[in-house]
Design a protein around this motif. Structure first.
Motif, PDB file in Angstrom:
ATOM      1  N   CYS A  17       0.297   2.952   1.474  1.00 43.41           N
ATOM      2  CA  CYS A  17       1.442   3.350   2.290  1.00 43.41           C
ATOM      3  C   CYS A  17       1.850   4.780   1.969  1.00 43.41           C
ATOM      4  O   CYS A  17       2.974   5.178   2.173  1.00 43.41           O
ATOM      5  CB  CYS A  17       2.629   2.396   2.113  1.00 43.41           C
ATOM      6  SG  CYS A  17       3.224   2.195   0.438  1.00 43.41           S
ATOM      7  N   HIS A  59       0.553  -2.522   0.075  1.00 45.58           N
ATOM      8  CA  HIS A  59       1.443  -2.224   1.201  1.00 45.58           C
ATOM      9  C   HIS A  59       2.191  -3.486   1.593  1.00 45.58           C
ATOM     10  O   HIS A  59       1.672  -4.596   1.466  1.00 45.58           O
ATOM     11  CB  HIS A  59       0.630  -1.699   2.390  1.00 45.58           C
ATOM     12  CG  HIS A  59       1.460  -1.259   3.560  1.00 45.58           C
ATOM     13  ND1 HIS A  59       2.437  -0.295   3.463  1.00 45.58           N
ATOM     14  CD2 HIS A  59       1.459  -1.643   4.864  1.00 45.58           C
ATOM     15  CE1 HIS A  59       2.989  -0.099   4.657  1.00 45.58           C
ATOM     16  NE2 HIS A  59       2.417  -0.911   5.520  1.00 45.58           N
ATOM     17  N   GLY A  76       3.636   3.191   7.096  1.00 49.21           N
ATOM     18  CA  GLY A  76       2.303   2.634   7.319  1.00 49.21           C
ATOM     19  C   GLY A  76       1.346   3.607   7.972  1.00 49.21           C
ATOM     20  O   GLY A  76       1.743   4.644   8.512  1.00 49.21           O
ATOM     21  N   CYS A 142       7.335   1.712   0.918  1.00 46.09           N
ATOM     22  CA  CYS A 142       7.217   0.603   1.866  1.00 46.09           C
ATOM     23  C   CYS A 142       7.896  -0.665   1.360  1.00 46.09           C
ATOM     24  O   CYS A 142       8.703  -1.279   2.075  1.00 46.09           O
ATOM     25  CB  CYS A 142       5.758   0.339   2.216  1.00 46.09           C
ATOM     26  SG  CYS A 142       4.664   0.003   0.820  1.00 46.09           S
TER      27      CYS A 142
END
Length: 202
Positions: A17, A59, A76, A142
């Motif tokens: 991420c 992530h 993302g 993230c």
């Protein structure tokens, strides 16, 4: 000083991420036209990208199926011209888009763990509003952003804020009624290669 080093270590570890490409901002009209809701109950799905080599998370993303189905993909790297996006929120998450999202992340080195819980209409409305108003997330934040958001949803106040995807995954596993699925692929390449290979019907 130790705290600074700890944060830097997390930033370096969460490479998945931390490589977000430039994201085109979709118009409100396009977002509205692409709206999709999956049949069935209101749900929230935590998706965690987990290393096949060491089991560490790379992530976190959060899918909400309420008035419509969206994916909050903070910092993302999933960018597809057929999937409209605003401020880290992917819209029009049809079955084909969801399959493409998982396929882009799953490869020989990573798999995707999906953990789904049912929400009340009220919870789903709050969750959807939160992801739509959160704004774009800085690189490597993230899971921090996802946990900060989740603990604002009624019934999920006990979620602890963390930078580590697998820590959040373990927290989610403790909730009653969670349904877990794992998605594997054995292709090589990166998420960018995965996105390029996705076929999403018109």
């Amino acid at each position: 000083m130790m705290r600074v080093f700890a944060v830097l270590a997390v930033v370096l570890a969460l490479g998945a991420c931390a490589e977000a490409p430039a994201i085109p901002y979709a118009s409100d009209d396009r977002v509205a036209a692409s709206a999709y809701r999956a049949p069935g109950p209101n749900t929230m799905t935590l998706m965690t990208m987990v290393s096949n080599r060491n089991g560490k998370g790379a992530h976190s993303a959060l899918m909400i199926n309420g008035a419509q189905r969206v994916i909050f993909d903070p910092a993302g790297s999933f960018v597809n011209e057929r999937v409209p996006e605003q401020e880290d929120v992917l819209y029009g998450v049809t079955p084909a888009v969801l399959k493409g999202y998982k396929s882009a992340h799953a490869r020989s080195t990573f798999h995707v763990v999906s953990q789904t819980v049912e929400l009340t209409p009220e919870q789903a409305a709050v969750a959807l509003q939160l992801v739509q108003t959160n704004g774009a997330v800085p690189r490597a934040f993230c899971t921090n952003a996802t946990t900060s958001l989740m603990q604002q949803i009624p019934g999920f106040e006990s979620i602890d804020v963390t930078f580590f995807p697998t820590n959040l995954m373990e927290q989610m596993a403790a909730y009653p009624g969670v349904v877990e699925e794992k998605y594997f692929e054995d292709d090589d390449g990166t998420i960018v290669d995965g996105v390029a290979g996705i076929v999403i019907p018109d």
